[in-house]
Write a protein that holds these residues in place. Structure first.
Motif, short mmCIF file in Angstrom:
data_model
loop_
_atom_site.label_atom_id
_atom_site.label_comp_id
_atom_site.label_asym_id
_atom_site.label_seq_id
_atom_site.Cartn_x
_atom_site.Cartn_y
_atom_site.Cartn_z
N GLN A 1 1.15 -0.92 0.16
CA GLN A 1 -0.07 0.07 0.03
C GLN A 1 1.06 1.40 0.15
OE1 GLN A 1 -3.01 0.35 -0.31
NE2 GLN A 1 -3.86 2.06 0.72
N ALA A 2 0.48 2.20 -0.74
CA ALA A 2 1.42 3.48 -1.03
C ALA A 2 1.07 4.45 0.37
CB ALA A 2 1.00 4.10 -2.30
N GLN A 3 1.82 5.78 0.67
CA GLN A 3 1.19 6.29 1.79
C GLN A 3 1.35 7.97 0.91
OE1 GLN A 3 3.38 3.96 3.40
NE2 GLN A 3 1.50 2.57 3.27
N SER A 27 4.94 1.01 -1.54
CA SER A 27 4.87 -0.72 -2.43
C SER A 27 4.60 -0.02 -3.72
CB SER A 27 4.02 -1.46 -1.82
OG SER A 27 4.11 -2.78 -2.65
N ILE A 28 5.10 1.03 -4.51
CA ILE A 28 5.20 1.35 -5.08
C ILE A 28 5.26 0.89 -7.05
CG2 ILE A 28 4.90 4.25 -6.96
CD1 ILE A 28 4.05 4.60 -4.22
N PHE A 29 5.84 0.87 -7.53
CA PHE A 29 6.37 0.04 -8.60
C PHE A 29 6.37 1.02 -9.38
CE2 PHE A 29 8.54 -2.61 -12.17
CZ PHE A 29 7.53 -2.51 -12.97
N GLU A 98 -2.78 7.31 -8.45
CA GLU A 98 -3.28 6.11 -9.59
C GLU A 98 -1.56 5.66 -9.68
OE1 GLU A 98 -5.99 4.80 -12.89
OE2 GLU A 98 -4.34 4.90 -14.13
N TYR A 99 -2.12 3.97 -9.10
CA TYR A 99 0.01 3.80 -8.72
C TYR A 99 -0.42 2.27 -9.27
CZ TYR A 99 -0.59 1.98 -4.29
OH TYR A 99 -1.35 1.94 -3.42
N MET A 106 -2.79 -2.21 -10.41
CA MET A 106 -3.99 -1.04 -10.46
C MET A 106 -4.38 -0.61 -9.04
SD MET A 106 -2.89 1.33 -11.90
CE MET A 106 -2.42 0.95 -13.83
N ARG A 107 -3.88 0.38 -8.58
CA ARG A 107 -4.55 0.92 -6.77
C ARG A 107 -4.47 2.17 -7.36
NH1 ARG A 107 -5.39 -3.55 -6.32
NH2 ARG A 107 -4.76 -4.97 -5.18
N ASN A 108 -5.66 2.75 -6.27
CA ASN A 108 -6.07 4.38 -6.12
C ASN A 108 -5.79 4.42 -4.76
OD1 ASN A 108 -7.56 7.09 -5.99
ND2 ASN A 108 -7.20 6.39 -8.07
N THR A 109 -4.91 5.71 -4.17
CA THR A 109 -5.11 6.15 -2.93
C THR A 109 -4.82 7.39 -2.65
OG1 THR A 109 -3.90 5.38 -0.43
CG2 THR A 109 -2.45 6.04 -2.69
#
Length: 120
Positions: A1-3, A27-29, A98-99, A106-109
């Motif tokens: 998870q990104a912060q 955790s970002i690629f 969006e990452y 694909m995630r969004n935070t």
């Protein structure tokens, strides 16, 4: 998870300037679109500006010519330079990304928000 950690909000007089920052970690690629949103009391959250991974930008009509969005991909950081601020810019400003995480999902935070208050 990104912060996401936002900074740079505060109290400024009308006509003044502020620069917001949003730093992403975790955790970002890769990061695709980054955006700034705002929510004023009693109103819905709205898009202020967004920037793609390639640097393409779009702005809300209300901020065109006054706000500039940018990003530093090496630092996973986004900025919003706000000039000629108006009382109607008063709101909580949120950053959003969006990452793809380390599993390439694909995630969004969202960030926690930073208050911008413009006095008349």
């Amino acid at each position: 998870q990104a912060q996401l950690v936002e900074s740079g909000g505060g109290l400024v007089q009308a006509g003044g300037s502020l620069r917001l920052s949003c730093a992403a970690s975790g955790s970002i690629f890769s990061i695709n679109t980054m955006g700034w949103y705002r929510q004023a009391p009693g109103k819905q959250r709205e898009l202020v500006a967004a920037i793609s991974s390639g640097g393409s930008t779009n702005y809300a009509d209300s901020v065109k010519g006054r706000f500039t969005i940018s990003r530093d991909n090496a630092k996973n950081t986004m900025y919003l330079q706000m000039n000629s601020l108006k009382p109607e810019d008063t709101a909580i400003y949120y950053c959003n990304i969006e990452y793809r995480n380390s599993f390439l999902q694909m995630r969004n935070t969202w960030g926690q928000g930073t208050q911008v208050t413009v006095s008349s």
